[in-house]
Design an enzyme around this catalytic site. Sequence first.
Site, PDB file in Angstrom:
ATOM      1  N   ASP A  94       0.789  -1.239   0.000  1.00 34.56           N
ATOM      2  CA  ASP A  94       0.000   0.000   0.000  1.00 34.56           C
ATOM      3  C   ASP A  94       0.820   1.287   0.000  1.00 34.56           C
ATOM      4  O   ASP A  94       1.031   1.920   1.033  1.00 34.56           O
ATOM      5  CB  ASP A  94      -0.943  -0.002   1.201  1.00 34.56           C
ATOM      6  CG  ASP A  94      -2.225  -0.758   0.924  1.00 34.56           C
ATOM      7  OD1 ASP A  94      -2.907  -0.441  -0.064  1.00 34.56           O
ATOM      8  OD2 ASP A  94      -2.564  -1.670   1.706  1.00 34.56           O
ATOM      9  N   ASN A 136      -3.310   3.548  -3.469  1.00 32.83           N
ATOM     10  CA  ASN A 136      -3.365   4.828  -2.748  1.00 32.83           C
ATOM     11  C   ASN A 136      -2.250   5.781  -3.168  1.00 32.83           C
ATOM     12  O   ASN A 136      -1.968   6.754  -2.468  1.00 32.83           O
ATOM     13  CB  ASN A 136      -3.257   4.601  -1.239  1.00 32.83           C
ATOM     14  CG  ASN A 136      -4.415   3.821  -0.668  1.00 32.83           C
ATOM     15  OD1 ASN A 136      -4.218   2.773  -0.051  1.00 32.83           O
ATOM     16  ND2 ASN A 136      -5.629   4.297  -0.860  1.00 32.83           N
ATOM     17  N   HIS A 180      -7.159  -7.887  -0.725  1.00 33.66           N
ATOM     18  CA  HIS A 180      -7.373  -6.529  -0.230  1.00 33.66           C
ATOM     19  C   HIS A 180      -8.692  -6.501   0.538  1.00 33.66           C
ATOM     20  O   HIS A 180      -9.774  -6.529  -0.059  1.00 33.66           O
ATOM     21  CB  HIS A 180      -7.418  -5.569  -1.423  1.00 33.66           C
ATOM     22  CG  HIS A 180      -7.245  -4.129  -1.057  1.00 33.66           C
ATOM     23  ND1 HIS A 180      -6.002  -3.566  -0.836  1.00 33.66           N
ATOM     24  CD2 HIS A 180      -8.143  -3.139  -0.860  1.00 33.66           C
ATOM     25  CE1 HIS A 180      -6.157  -2.293  -0.540  1.00 33.66           C
ATOM     26  NE2 HIS A 180      -7.448  -2.011  -0.540  1.00 33.66           N
ATOM     27  N   HIS A 186      -9.670   1.487  -4.087  1.00 37.60           N
ATOM     28  CA  HIS A 186      -9.434   2.810  -4.680  1.00 37.60           C
ATOM     29  C   HIS A 186      -8.873   2.736  -6.103  1.00 37.60           C
ATOM     30  O   HIS A 186      -8.523   3.772  -6.681  1.00 37.60           O
ATOM     31  CB  HIS A 186      -8.496   3.634  -3.793  1.00 37.60           C
ATOM     32  CG  HIS A 186      -9.100   4.032  -2.484  1.00 37.60           C
ATOM     33  ND1 HIS A 186     -10.262   4.788  -2.391  1.00 37.60           N
ATOM     34  CD2 HIS A 186      -8.716   3.770  -1.211  1.00 37.60           C
ATOM     35  CE1 HIS A 186     -10.556   4.975  -1.110  1.00 37.60           C
ATOM     36  NE2 HIS A 186      -9.644   4.357  -0.378  1.00 37.60           N
ATOM     37  N   HIS A 231      -4.811  -3.307   2.700  1.00 35.77           N
ATOM     38  CA  HIS A 231      -5.947  -2.405   2.893  1.00 35.77           C
ATOM     39  C   HIS A 231      -5.939  -1.659   4.223  1.00 35.77           C
ATOM     40  O   HIS A 231      -6.226  -0.469   4.250  1.00 35.77           O
ATOM     41  CB  HIS A 231      -7.298  -3.114   2.742  1.00 35.77           C
ATOM     42  CG  HIS A 231      -8.477  -2.206   2.970  1.00 35.77           C
ATOM     43  ND1 HIS A 231      -8.753  -1.135   2.141  1.00 35.77           N
ATOM     44  CD2 HIS A 231      -9.430  -2.183   3.929  1.00 35.77           C
ATOM     45  CE1 HIS A 231      -9.832  -0.510   2.578  1.00 35.77           C
ATOM     46  NE2 HIS A 231     -10.257  -1.122   3.671  1.00 35.77           N
TER      47      HIS A 231
END
Length: 270
Positions: free
Chosen positions: A12, A44, A156, A72, A181
Site C-alpha cells: 500500500d 493509494n 485486499h 481505490h 488495505h
Amino acid sequence: MAKTLKIFFISDIVGESGLNLLETMFPPIREKYSPDFIIANAENSHEGRGLNRSIVKRLYDIDVDVITGGNHSFDKWKIFSYMKTDEKLLRPMNYPKGNAGYGYGIYPVKNSDLKIGVLNLQGRTFLPQIDDPFSTAEWALERIKKETDLVFVDFHAEATAEKMAFAWEFDGQVSAVVGTHTHVPTNDARIFPQGTGYLTDAGMTGPFDSVIGMDKKTSINRFRLGTPQRYKIADKDNRMCGVYLEIDPESAKCLLIEPVIFPEFNNRAN
C-alpha cells in the site's frame, strides 16, 4: 532443481511521500534481498486515492514487475483507458464484469524458465458488496494452473477473519496470500500446513506520523465530529512496509515469509 523463487511485495504505497521513499530507499533494499519478482500495491499512490499512468511508469522504473490495487483502483477515471492495455497493472478481479482492467495475470520470472500467477482480490466485509472473492479465485486458479502452480494473492480486505478464511480455504492451492488495505502491519506471518505463506496485513509504504497515512488532525476531527473532513495526506516519518518470500519452484510451497519494515520502529523510549 531450480533455485528458490524470491518474491518481494511492497505494501500500500500512500501518496507522493511513499513514492519518494521507494525511489530513494528501495534500490538498496532490492540489492539486499535480490528478488526475482517484485509486486507493489499502489491503489493509494496518487493523492491517497487511486493512481495514474505517471506513477505506473515510476514503479516500473524501480523494477516493479506487477502492480496490484484495491477499492481505490477506480478512483481516478483517467487511468481507465490505460488499465485496459497494461496486463501488469491489476485491480481486484471480483469487481463486476464490464469494469476496466485485469484481475490476474501470468508473468515470466526474469532469468529463469518459471512463470508466476498474480491474483488480486477484494473482500466484501465492510467494503462494497462486489462479487464473491472465493468463487472468483476458484475460476481464476483453474485458468492460472494450466500454466503455473506458483501463485501469489494480494487479498485486499478490511476484515481479518475474511483474509484468514480465504487463506485456509486455499491453503496448498496458492503459494502465498498477503493481505492489504488496513495500512497496519500485522505480526502473524506464518506458513499454513499445506504450504501457503500468509500475512493478514503487510502495512503501508508512506507517512507513519499519521492515521493510516492521513493527516492526524483531519482524522481526529472525523471521529470526534462525525462529519466528513477534507482528505489530506500526511508527510512525515516515512517508512516502507513489505514482505519477502521464498518459494520452492517445484512444489510451489512457501519456504520463508518475512515481513519487512524500513526503517524499523523504535520500541524503546530514548
